[in-house]
Write a protein that holds these residues in place. Structure first.
Motif, PDB file in Angstrom:
ATOM      1  N   HIS A 120       2.249   1.642  -3.393  1.00  0.00           N
ATOM      2  CA  HIS A 120       1.395   2.215  -4.304  1.00  0.00           C
ATOM      3  C   HIS A 120       1.053   3.707  -4.203  1.00  0.00           C
ATOM      4  O   HIS A 120       1.127   4.701  -5.114  1.00  0.00           O
ATOM      5  CB  HIS A 120       0.189   1.422  -4.096  1.00  0.00           C
ATOM      6  N   PHE A 121       1.060   3.944  -2.842  1.00  0.00           N
ATOM      7  CA  PHE A 121       0.822   5.628  -2.627  1.00  0.00           C
ATOM      8  C   PHE A 121       1.908   6.423  -2.850  1.00  0.00           C
ATOM      9  O   PHE A 121       1.628   7.679  -3.561  1.00  0.00           O
ATOM     10  CB  PHE A 121       0.617   5.625  -0.868  1.00  0.00           C
ATOM     11  N   CYS A 163       0.818  -1.259   0.038  1.00  0.00           N
ATOM     12  CA  CYS A 163      -0.009   0.047  -0.175  1.00  0.00           C
ATOM     13  C   CYS A 163       0.663   1.356   0.021  1.00  0.00           C
ATOM     14  O   CYS A 163       0.622   2.545  -0.581  1.00  0.00           O
ATOM     15  CB  CYS A 163      -0.974   0.267   1.304  1.00  0.00           C
ATOM     16  N   MET A 164       1.864   1.278   0.829  1.00  0.00           N
ATOM     17  CA  MET A 164       2.953   2.196   0.875  1.00  0.00           C
ATOM     18  C   MET A 164       3.552   2.771  -0.569  1.00  0.00           C
ATOM     19  O   MET A 164       3.711   3.858  -0.868  1.00  0.00           O
ATOM     20  CB  MET A 164       3.822   2.179   1.828  1.00  0.00           C
ATOM     21  N   SER A 216       1.887   6.717  -6.914  1.00  0.00           N
ATOM     22  CA  SER A 216       0.903   7.761  -7.108  1.00  0.00           C
ATOM     23  C   SER A 216       1.174   9.082  -6.991  1.00  0.00           C
ATOM     24  O   SER A 216       0.867  10.103  -7.736  1.00  0.00           O
ATOM     25  CB  SER A 216      -0.443   7.206  -6.622  1.00  0.00           C
ATOM     26  N   MET A 217       1.683   9.546  -5.661  1.00  0.00           N
ATOM     27  CA  MET A 217       2.160  10.844  -5.280  1.00  0.00           C
ATOM     28  C   MET A 217       3.148  11.122  -6.177  1.00  0.00           C
ATOM     29  O   MET A 217       3.392  12.374  -6.610  1.00  0.00           O
ATOM     30  CB  MET A 217       2.706  10.842  -3.631  1.00  0.00           C
TER      31      MET A 217
END
Length: 100
Positions: free
Chosen positions: A84-85, A81-82, A88-89
């Motif tokens: 992926h985040f 999740c990190m 995206s950032m």
């Protein structure tokens, strides 16, 4: 008048003595056998208790292992999740830089 005791032959006395010794030896052997039986039963009981304790310890270790696997899976999912985040950032920052 006093009755005389019949004389017992030497052979019969010797046999009686041997029989007495044999009976004592048999009693000693029976006692040793009984002690060994008790000792083996004691050992058998100890082995059974040991296997019970080891079985319990194995179950505890398996439970801890399952818990650790679950925690590792959760950490892995959190890391995904990190990542992926962060990806995206970065994409958002690149788009902002391209617009600016």
């Amino acid at each position: 008048m006093e009755k005389e005791k019949p004389r017992v032959s030497m052979k019969k006395r010797h046999r009686a003595r041997l029989l007495k010794k044999a009976k004592k030896t048999i009693k000693k052997l029976e006692l040793k056998i009984a002690e060994k039986r008790g000792y083996t039963m004691f050992l058998k009981q100890m082995v059974m208790e040991e296997t019970t304790v080891m079985g319990t310890a194995i179950q505890e270790m398996e439970a801890k292992l399952a818990l650790m696997k679950m925690k590792n899976e959760m950490v892995f999912a959190k890391n995904e999740c990190m990542e992926h985040f962060i990806a995206s950032m970065l994409a958002i920052f690149e788009v902002e830089d391209a617009l600016a």
